[in-house]
Design a protein around this motif. Sequence first.
Motif, PDB file in Angstrom:
ATOM      1  N   SER A 243       0.790  -1.265  -0.028  1.00  0.00           N
ATOM      2  CA  SER A 243      -0.102   0.125   0.077  1.00  0.00           C
ATOM      3  C   SER A 243       0.737   1.425   0.022  1.00  0.00           C
ATOM      4  CB  SER A 243      -0.911   0.147   1.223  1.00  0.00           C
ATOM      5  OG  SER A 243      -1.673   1.154   1.400  1.00  0.00           O
ATOM      6  N   LEU A 244       1.799   1.436   0.988  1.00  0.00           N
ATOM      7  CA  LEU A 244       2.878   2.332   0.858  1.00  0.00           C
ATOM      8  C   LEU A 244       3.661   2.534  -0.447  1.00  0.00           C
ATOM      9  CD1 LEU A 244       4.597   2.094   4.449  1.00  0.00           C
ATOM     10  CD2 LEU A 244       2.771   3.666   3.656  1.00  0.00           C
ATOM     11  N   ARG A 245       4.087   1.490  -1.158  1.00  0.00           N
ATOM     12  CA  ARG A 245       4.749   1.768  -2.259  1.00  0.00           C
ATOM     13  C   ARG A 245       3.745   2.068  -3.402  1.00  0.00           C
ATOM     14  NH1 ARG A 245       7.353  -3.112  -0.754  1.00  0.00           N
ATOM     15  NH2 ARG A 245       5.888  -4.425  -1.728  1.00  0.00           N
ATOM     16  N   SER A 246       2.587   1.718  -3.293  1.00  0.00           N
ATOM     17  CA  SER A 246       1.557   2.083  -4.398  1.00  0.00           C
ATOM     18  C   SER A 246       1.085   3.895  -4.047  1.00  0.00           C
ATOM     19  CB  SER A 246       0.304   1.656  -4.120  1.00  0.00           C
ATOM     20  OG  SER A 246      -0.816   1.985  -5.245  1.00  0.00           O
ATOM     21  N   SER A 247       1.255   4.022  -2.764  1.00  0.00           N
ATOM     22  CA  SER A 247       0.837   5.409  -2.557  1.00  0.00           C
ATOM     23  C   SER A 247       2.235   6.372  -2.830  1.00  0.00           C
ATOM     24  CB  SER A 247       0.713   5.633  -1.032  1.00  0.00           C
ATOM     25  OG  SER A 247       0.498   6.864  -0.756  1.00  0.00           O
ATOM     26  N   ASP A 248       3.213   5.978  -2.849  1.00  0.00           N
ATOM     27  CA  ASP A 248       4.630   6.627  -3.210  1.00  0.00           C
ATOM     28  C   ASP A 248       4.540   6.719  -4.729  1.00  0.00           C
ATOM     29  OD1 ASP A 248       5.205   7.180  -0.617  1.00  0.00           O
ATOM     30  OD2 ASP A 248       6.515   5.333  -0.545  1.00  0.00           O
ATOM     31  N   ALA A 249       4.191   5.493  -5.286  1.00  0.00           N
ATOM     32  CA  ALA A 249       4.329   5.727  -6.778  1.00  0.00           C
ATOM     33  C   ALA A 249       3.353   6.816  -7.422  1.00  0.00           C
ATOM     34  CB  ALA A 249       4.200   4.362  -7.431  1.00  0.00           C
ATOM     35  N   GLN A 250       2.272   6.894  -6.832  1.00  0.00           N
ATOM     36  CA  GLN A 250       1.117   7.674  -7.264  1.00  0.00           C
ATOM     37  C   GLN A 250       1.524   9.120  -7.017  1.00  0.00           C
ATOM     38  OE1 GLN A 250      -1.633   6.789  -8.862  1.00  0.00           O
ATOM     39  NE2 GLN A 250      -1.904   9.081  -9.149  1.00  0.00           N
ATOM     40  N   ALA A 251       2.217   9.249  -5.758  1.00  0.00           N
ATOM     41  CA  ALA A 251       2.472  10.607  -5.544  1.00  0.00           C
ATOM     42  C   ALA A 251       3.427  10.985  -6.546  1.00  0.00           C
ATOM     43  CB  ALA A 251       3.099  10.735  -3.849  1.00  0.00           C
ATOM     44  N   LEU A 252       4.396  10.262  -6.536  1.00  0.00           N
ATOM     45  CA  LEU A 252       5.630  10.652  -7.451  1.00  0.00           C
ATOM     46  C   LEU A 252       5.144  10.859  -9.120  1.00  0.00           C
ATOM     47  CD1 LEU A 252       8.664  10.897  -8.041  1.00  0.00           C
ATOM     48  CD2 LEU A 252       8.727   8.483  -8.638  1.00  0.00           C
ATOM     49  N   GLU A 253       4.212  10.086  -9.536  1.00  0.00           N
ATOM     50  CA  GLU A 253       3.371  10.240 -10.778  1.00  0.00           C
ATOM     51  C   GLU A 253       2.865  11.609 -10.894  1.00  0.00           C
ATOM     52  OE1 GLU A 253       0.504   8.209 -13.610  1.00  0.00           O
ATOM     53  OE2 GLU A 253       1.133   6.953 -12.039  1.00  0.00           O
ATOM     54  N   ASN A 254       2.171  12.025  -9.714  1.00  0.00           N
ATOM     55  CA  ASN A 254       1.339  13.400  -9.482  1.00  0.00           C
ATOM     56  C   ASN A 254       2.405  14.433  -9.633  1.00  0.00           C
ATOM     57  OD1 ASN A 254      -0.944  11.858  -9.565  1.00  0.00           O
ATOM     58  ND2 ASN A 254      -0.947  12.136  -7.109  1.00  0.00           N
ATOM     59  N   GLN A 255       3.600  14.437  -8.987  1.00  0.00           N
ATOM     60  CA  GLN A 255       4.542  15.400  -8.778  1.00  0.00           C
ATOM     61  C   GLN A 255       5.197  15.483 -10.283  1.00  0.00           C
ATOM     62  OE1 GLN A 255       7.598  14.424  -5.978  1.00  0.00           O
ATOM     63  NE2 GLN A 255       6.158  14.752  -4.315  1.00  0.00           N
ATOM     64  N   LEU A 256       5.528  14.499 -11.057  1.00  0.00           N
ATOM     65  CA  LEU A 256       6.025  14.789 -12.472  1.00  0.00           C
ATOM     66  C   LEU A 256       5.111  15.133 -13.330  1.00  0.00           C
ATOM     67  CD1 LEU A 256       7.986  11.113 -12.652  1.00  0.00           C
ATOM     68  CD2 LEU A 256       8.845  13.319 -12.509  1.00  0.00           C
ATOM     69  N   SER A 257       3.771  14.696 -13.237  1.00  0.00           N
ATOM     70  CA  SER A 257       2.873  15.442 -14.021  1.00  0.00           C
ATOM     71  C   SER A 257       2.724  17.103 -13.749  1.00  0.00           C
ATOM     72  CB  SER A 257       1.375  14.848 -13.526  1.00  0.00           C
ATOM     73  OG  SER A 257       0.291  15.378 -14.422  1.00  0.00           O
ATOM     74  N   VAL A 258       2.620  17.450 -12.514  1.00  0.00           N
ATOM     75  CA  VAL A 258       3.012  18.747 -12.277  1.00  0.00           C
ATOM     76  C   VAL A 258       4.130  19.573 -12.688  1.00  0.00           C
ATOM     77  CG1 VAL A 258       3.129  20.492 -10.296  1.00  0.00           C
ATOM     78  CG2 VAL A 258       1.380  18.504 -10.141  1.00  0.00           C
ATOM     79  N   PHE A 259       5.324  18.954 -12.660  1.00  0.00           N
ATOM     80  CA  PHE A 259       6.694  19.309 -13.355  1.00  0.00           C
ATOM     81  C   PHE A 259       6.282  19.503 -14.801  1.00  0.00           C
ATOM     82  CE2 PHE A 259       9.333  17.711  -9.570  1.00  0.00           C
ATOM     83  CZ  PHE A 259       9.380  19.028  -9.196  1.00  0.00           C
ATOM     84  N   ARG A 260       5.553  18.580 -15.383  1.00  0.00           N
ATOM     85  CA  ARG A 260       5.803  18.612 -17.006  1.00  0.00           C
ATOM     86  C   ARG A 260       4.813  19.569 -17.279  1.00  0.00           C
ATOM     87  NH1 ARG A 260       6.293  15.026 -21.100  1.00  0.00           N
ATOM     88  NH2 ARG A 260       5.076  15.419 -22.733  1.00  0.00           N
ATOM     89  N   SER A 261       3.722  19.785 -16.663  1.00  0.00           N
ATOM     90  CA  SER A 261       2.482  21.091 -16.784  1.00  0.00           C
ATOM     91  C   SER A 261       3.585  22.259 -16.564  1.00  0.00           C
ATOM     92  CB  SER A 261       1.520  20.974 -15.733  1.00  0.00           C
ATOM     93  OG  SER A 261       0.578  22.039 -16.148  1.00  0.00           O
ATOM     94  N   LEU A 262       4.107  22.731 -15.752  1.00  0.00           N
ATOM     95  CA  LEU A 262       5.030  23.702 -15.323  1.00  0.00           C
ATOM     96  C   LEU A 262       6.012  23.918 -16.505  1.00  0.00           C
ATOM     97  CD1 LEU A 262       5.341  23.463 -11.591  1.00  0.00           C
ATOM     98  CD2 LEU A 262       3.815  25.180 -12.748  1.00  0.00           C
ATOM     99  N   LEU A 263       6.576  22.814 -16.724  1.00  0.00           N
ATOM    100  CA  LEU A 263       7.543  23.047 -18.004  1.00  0.00           C
ATOM    101  C   LEU A 263       6.922  23.350 -19.377  1.00  0.00           C
ATOM    102  CD1 LEU A 263      10.450  22.175 -18.724  1.00  0.00           C
ATOM    103  CD2 LEU A 263       9.834  20.098 -19.372  1.00  0.00           C
TER     104      LEU A 263
END
Length: 266
Positions: free
Chosen positions: A27-47
């Motif tokens: 559950s923790l790994r899945s949560s961390d992966a989702q959080a990282l994916e959300n961060q990368l999505s935000v970075f890509r949008s800002l980029l």
Amino acid sequence: MSRKGVGLAAFDRSRLTSKQFASHGNSLRSSDAQALENQLSVFRSLLQQFAQTHAKDIRSDPSFRAQFARMCTAIGVDPLASSSSSSGGGGGGGSGGSSLWAQLLGRTVNDFYFELAVRVVEVCGATRGENGGLLGVREVRERLQRGRMEGSPEVSEDDVLRAVGTLQPLGSAYAVVRLGNKAYIRSIPKELNTDQTAVLEAVQLLGYVAVNMLMLNLRWSRARAQTALDDLLGEGMLWVDKQAAEWEYWSPGFMLDVDGAVATGG
């Protein structure tokens, strides 16, 4: 005193505890992966917003373009790499494998690097007889600048390096190698082995080497030194001067630079 062994209930509890820990870990790994994916999505949008805002500067200013490329690299995005996995579904029309440059800035910057790569290939091909297929990145840039049409974007060494990177699909014929503190473009379909690289690094100091110099400074056997020199000589990467007491193996580029400087000065 009677001693009781561990019962089946204890094994069941242990099994249940292990299962709960494993489930919690997943559950923790899945949560961390989702959080990282959300961060990368935000970075890509800002980029994307940054690229669209500063598109003109990215196209026209080589230093600004290099900073943008480094910013992309810092978050794990290669601006020139194919990006077929980008989000957007079926929109965008045509090729789903267009590069990030093309997606964010249109085809202008993307084509700039591919056109620059073609010019790099032309320069390397035209000078191969002079340098054996090993030309400094700085020299390539200077030649490109001299042949630049008025109004075309200025070219930086970073641009040249990235343009060479687009040639990777052609195989090992074009690559950047570092000899000492200087970067070169190798334009022959042959990888340099460690001995050849060591010889070329030594050549950068005086412009030439000899068998005894390699034996003394690198502690090589005569056969090893001669083999490395003969290989480079056969590829045209070194020229031999047989007039000296001991044959001297010169860098073609160094000799041409010296001759040019003498001609200009005289």
